[in-house]
Design a protein around this motif. Structure first.
Motif, PDB file in Angstrom:
ATOM      1  N   TYR B 181       3.082   1.324  -4.158  1.00 23.47           N
ATOM      2  CA  TYR B 181       3.066   0.812  -2.819  1.00 23.47           C
ATOM      3  C   TYR B 181       4.722   0.715  -2.251  1.00 23.47           C
ATOM      4  O   TYR B 181       5.322  -0.224  -3.195  1.00 23.47           O
ATOM      5  CB  TYR B 181       2.321  -0.293  -2.506  1.00 23.47           C
ATOM      6  CG  TYR B 181       2.610  -0.960  -1.064  1.00 23.47           C
ATOM      7  CD1 TYR B 181       1.685  -0.230   0.002  1.00 23.47           C
ATOM      8  CD2 TYR B 181       3.608  -1.989  -0.709  1.00 23.47           C
ATOM      9  CE1 TYR B 181       1.983  -0.795   1.209  1.00 23.47           C
ATOM     10  CE2 TYR B 181       3.632  -2.167   0.786  1.00 23.47           C
ATOM     11  CZ  TYR B 181       2.885  -1.830   1.514  1.00 23.47           C
ATOM     12  OH  TYR B 181       2.895  -2.312   2.941  1.00 23.47           O
ATOM     13  N   ARG B 183       7.237  -0.514   0.212  1.00 31.52           N
ATOM     14  CA  ARG B 183       7.207  -1.391   1.769  1.00 31.52           C
ATOM     15  C   ARG B 183       7.949  -0.635   2.650  1.00 31.52           C
ATOM     16  O   ARG B 183       7.635  -0.450   3.999  1.00 31.52           O
ATOM     17  CB  ARG B 183       7.790  -2.698   1.497  1.00 31.52           C
ATOM     18  CG  ARG B 183       7.730  -3.841   2.606  1.00 31.52           C
ATOM     19  CD  ARG B 183       8.154  -4.980   2.360  1.00 31.52           C
ATOM     20  NE  ARG B 183       9.576  -4.925   1.804  1.00 31.52           N
ATOM     21  CZ  ARG B 183      10.678  -5.196   2.704  1.00 31.52           C
ATOM     22  NH1 ARG B 183      10.547  -5.153   3.860  1.00 31.52           N
ATOM     23  NH2 ARG B 183      11.843  -5.045   2.043  1.00 31.52           N
ATOM     24  N   ALA B 186       6.278   2.406   4.034  1.00 25.52           N
ATOM     25  CA  ALA B 186       4.969   1.925   4.759  1.00 25.52           C
ATOM     26  C   ALA B 186       5.689   1.657   6.295  1.00 25.52           C
ATOM     27  O   ALA B 186       5.096   1.881   7.165  1.00 25.52           O
ATOM     28  CB  ALA B 186       4.369   0.891   4.092  1.00 25.52           C
ATOM     29  N   GLU B 187       6.652   0.805   6.325  1.00 33.62           N
ATOM     30  CA  GLU B 187       7.343   0.447   7.500  1.00 33.62           C
ATOM     31  C   GLU B 187       7.654   1.591   8.397  1.00 33.62           C
ATOM     32  O   GLU B 187       7.584   1.665   9.801  1.00 33.62           O
ATOM     33  CB  GLU B 187       8.418  -0.499   7.597  1.00 33.62           C
ATOM     34  CG  GLU B 187       7.868  -1.786   7.075  1.00 33.62           C
ATOM     35  CD  GLU B 187       8.936  -2.953   6.703  1.00 33.62           C
ATOM     36  OE1 GLU B 187      10.351  -2.509   6.770  1.00 33.62           O
ATOM     37  OE2 GLU B 187       8.577  -4.005   6.403  1.00 33.62           O
ATOM     38  N   GLY B 189       6.187   4.324   8.498  1.00 40.04           N
ATOM     39  CA  GLY B 189       5.270   5.154   8.858  1.00 40.04           C
ATOM     40  C   GLY B 189       5.059   6.522   7.910  1.00 40.04           C
ATOM     41  O   GLY B 189       4.314   7.441   8.213  1.00 40.04           O
ATOM     42  N   LYS B 193      -1.046   3.301   5.892  1.00 37.21           N
ATOM     43  CA  LYS B 193      -1.288   1.470   5.912  1.00 37.21           C
ATOM     44  C   LYS B 193      -2.278   1.162   4.974  1.00 37.21           C
ATOM     45  O   LYS B 193      -3.330   1.931   4.767  1.00 37.21           O
ATOM     46  CB  LYS B 193      -1.199   1.250   7.219  1.00 37.21           C
ATOM     47  CG  LYS B 193      -0.236   1.403   8.112  1.00 37.21           C
ATOM     48  CD  LYS B 193      -0.051   0.353   9.311  1.00 37.21           C
ATOM     49  CE  LYS B 193       0.492   1.175  10.795  1.00 37.21           C
ATOM     50  NZ  LYS B 193      -0.229   2.429  11.341  1.00 37.21           N
ATOM     51  N   THR B 194      -2.160  -0.003   4.446  1.00 33.33           N
ATOM     52  CA  THR B 194      -3.119  -0.473   3.569  1.00 33.33           C
ATOM     53  C   THR B 194      -4.334  -0.659   4.415  1.00 33.33           C
ATOM     54  O   THR B 194      -5.418  -0.514   3.732  1.00 33.33           O
ATOM     55  CB  THR B 194      -2.560  -2.019   3.201  1.00 33.33           C
ATOM     56  OG1 THR B 194      -1.276  -1.816   2.591  1.00 33.33           O
ATOM     57  CG2 THR B 194      -3.465  -2.607   2.123  1.00 33.33           C
ATOM     58  N   ASP B 195      -4.244  -1.270   5.644  1.00 37.23           N
ATOM     59  CA  ASP B 195      -5.492  -1.334   6.414  1.00 37.23           C
ATOM     60  C   ASP B 195      -6.186  -0.030   6.421  1.00 37.23           C
ATOM     61  O   ASP B 195      -7.613  -0.238   6.426  1.00 37.23           O
ATOM     62  CB  ASP B 195      -4.871  -1.661   7.888  1.00 37.23           C
ATOM     63  CG  ASP B 195      -5.213  -3.067   7.903  1.00 37.23           C
ATOM     64  OD1 ASP B 195      -5.281  -3.860   7.036  1.00 37.23           O
ATOM     65  OD2 ASP B 195      -4.985  -3.697   9.314  1.00 37.23           O
ATOM     66  N   ASP B 196      -5.490   1.011   6.768  1.00 36.73           N
ATOM     67  CA  ASP B 196      -6.389   2.359   6.678  1.00 36.73           C
ATOM     68  C   ASP B 196      -6.895   2.771   5.527  1.00 36.73           C
ATOM     69  O   ASP B 196      -8.125   3.126   5.574  1.00 36.73           O
ATOM     70  CB  ASP B 196      -5.505   3.335   7.346  1.00 36.73           C
ATOM     71  CG  ASP B 196      -4.772   3.049   8.691  1.00 36.73           C
ATOM     72  OD1 ASP B 196      -5.340   2.533   9.439  1.00 36.73           O
ATOM     73  OD2 ASP B 196      -3.563   3.726   8.885  1.00 36.73           O
ATOM     74  N   GLU B 257       6.229  -8.833   2.339  1.00 35.48           N
ATOM     75  CA  GLU B 257       5.225  -8.984   3.555  1.00 35.48           C
ATOM     76  C   GLU B 257       4.782 -10.578   3.541  1.00 35.48           C
ATOM     77  O   GLU B 257       4.929 -11.234   2.681  1.00 35.48           O
ATOM     78  CB  GLU B 257       3.708  -8.329   3.385  1.00 35.48           C
ATOM     79  CG  GLU B 257       3.905  -6.926   3.187  1.00 35.48           C
ATOM     80  CD  GLU B 257       4.052  -6.134   4.474  1.00 35.48           C
ATOM     81  OE1 GLU B 257       4.022  -6.653   5.506  1.00 35.48           O
ATOM     82  OE2 GLU B 257       4.309  -5.028   4.696  1.00 35.48           O
TER      83      GLU B 257
END
Lengths: 239, 271
Positions: B181, B183, B186-187, B189, B193-196, B257
């Motif tokens: 991962y 960061r 991820a920011e 894009g 995303k972890t959520d996805d 985070e």
């Protein structure tokens, strides 16, 4: 395989025949065959392997292919991984060796009830009527196929990219629909596909289909329902 | 009760072997008796990551074929004496693993250890299905990118159908470990995303391990990152994942985070 049974062998089970009904997909080609095959290829390109391993019946009532040409036509289909188990809708009673058996209208065919042997009869569950709907509590994962040709399929979770649902009736997905949904395969043009989050790879109802590229990007991610209106597959937002 | 854990992913190169070594060492550091088993017959790697490559005499195929006893093939770790490695064979292929043989080895390991951690090969073929066959718990290792997520989804489907637990109609405990991962990406894009990832795979989150030089360095010097860098972000992420495997309810955190965000994340998924 080759040795004859010895006289002192324990008694073998009796030879038995059972009636068994399957739901087969029926392909009804139309003249001109070249154009029909081109349409089929276009469909297969979007849905490769759809027919692989599935029983398929060739319904010739519309196409009227002469028996002499039938062999090469079936070979054409075999080249597309479509194996024909029987031919329907021809005048001849039999097609001869090397061709699949001819059968009558699927719905009307009857088979004598096979009586189970007395000793096993009690153990066998009474053939309960199959449930019309299939409810799936788990997500449908990539690579999985749900094949339920008799009724509706209801998925409580999501349907992943790379998975496939085939339903005789409607398909309801309460999570995201990211795979393929093929509804109404039991001749049900009234079937619908309903999902809460629409990201499908392919939708089909009663043989009419739409691939992701043909769909309105504005519907992506929304709750939608799909149905057939005037011989066209229409996808619309639910809210 | 011994627990058999499979570390699997479908896709290669996502960090299965690194995670096997790190989780195995972390559980051993917590006082558990741990055996890590390399199922990647023909492409043996776990011995390197554990720094035991010069000590391999017999391997899992020798044990399955009766050419060596289990005790002869197990290599005790030099740093943690309650951690043992059962290496794969480098000269054979996956066909050397038999269903009965694997069952026998796992049964014997269950007598001696608290945790048996099976490092699965990539793919969905024989090696991978045999590695998951006897598992009670699965750790699905996923990178936050689409191909890894889809392959993990496929593997979860197999865990729910091809394992002994699934065939007996029991639930298979599954955990998601997100590795590599980044960061910053991820920011921007550039990564899912972890959520996805959680939404698509819908299994509980075990931990998020950052992409880091510490992991690479640990592999190269033959030490699990939980041993070589217990205070590095990756080492800490693995150590916390191991505590969650033991049943502790720790909130999942990611370096960089705010804790509140991941507190929510964990609260939602840890049901």
């Amino acid at each position: 395989m080759s040795a004859s049974p010895k006289p002192d062998q324990p008694s073998r089970p009796m030879l038995r025949f059972r009636g068994r009904s399957f739901l087969a997909l029926a392909l009804a080609p139309a003249q001109p065959l070249e154009a029909w095959l081109a349409d089929l290829d276009a469909w297969l390109e979007r849905s490769p392997g759809f027919f692989t391993g599935r029983p398929v019946i060739l319904d010739l009532s519309a196409a009227k292919i002469p028996v002499a040409d039938l062999g090469s036509f079936i070979a054409d289909l075999a080249g597309r991984s479509i194996r024909i188990m029987a031919v329907e809708g021809i005048e001849e009673g039999s097609l001869g060796l090397g061709l699949p058996p001819a059968i009558g209208r699927g719905r009307d065919a009857t088979l004598p009830e096979a009586k189970p042997a007395a000793d096993e009869g009690s153990k066998q569950p009474k053939s309960a009527p199959e449930p019309v709907s299939l409810i799936i509590d788990e997500p449908v994962r990539s690579g999985q196929t749900v094949f339920h040709p008799r009724g509706d399929v209801i998925v409580m979770g999501s349907v992943s990219s790379g998975s496939e649902i085939v339903a005789g009736g409607s398909i309801h997905v309460y999570g995201a629909l990211r795979g393929r949904a093929i509804a109404g395969v039991a001749n049900q043009p009234g079937a619908r596909i309903i999902c809460r989050k629409f990201e499908a790879e392919l939708l089909a109802i009663d043989g009419l289909y739409k691939a992701a590229d043909d769909m309105d990007p504005a519907l992506h991610g929304r709750a939608v329902s799909a149905r057939i209106v005037d011989d066209a597959l229409v996808v619309s937002a639910l809210d | 009760m011994a627990k058999v854990l499979v570390v699997t992913s479908g896709k290669g190169g996502v960090g299965k072997t690194t995670s096997t070594a790190a989780l195995g060492a972390a559980l051993a550091q917590m006082g558990q008796n741990v055996a890590v088993v390399d199922f990647d017959v023909g492409l043996r790697n776990l011995d390197l990551v554990m720094g035991a490559e010069r000590r391999v005499v017999y391997d899992v195929v020798n044990v399955i074929q009766g050419e060596a006893k289990l005790a002869q093939a197990l290599i005790r770790d030099k740093r943690l004496d309650n951690l043992a490695l059962l290496p794969a064979s480098q000269t054979r292929d996956k066909d050397a693993l038999t269903e009965d043989g694997v069952a026998r080895v796992i049964d014997e390991l269950r007598q001696k250890f608290d945790w048996i951690i099976c490092d699965s090969p990539a793919g969905i073929e024989r090696g991978a299905t045999l590695a998951m066959r006897h598992a009670d718990v699965a750790v699905v290792v996923t990178n936050p990118e689409v191909s890894s997520v889809r392959d993990s989804d496929r593997i979860i489907g197999l865990l729910d159908s091809k394992t002994l637990r699934a065939e007996r109609g029991e639930r298979m405990e599954k955990h998601l470990l997100i590795t590599r991962y980044d960061r910053i990406r991820a920011e921007r894009g550039d990564m899912l995303k972890t959520d996805d990832v959680l939404e698509i795979l819908s299994i509980p989150l075990l931990g998020i391990v950052p992409e880091s030089q510490d992991v690479l360095r640990a592999s190269n010097i033959g030490q699990p990152v939980t041993v070589s860098g217990p205070d590095s972000p990756a080492g800490r992420a693995y150590a916390e994942a191991a505590r969650r495997l033991k049943g502790e309810a720790l909130p999942v955190s990611v370096p960089g985070e705010r804790a509140g965000f991941f507190g929510k994340l964990f609260g939602r998924r840890a049901a």
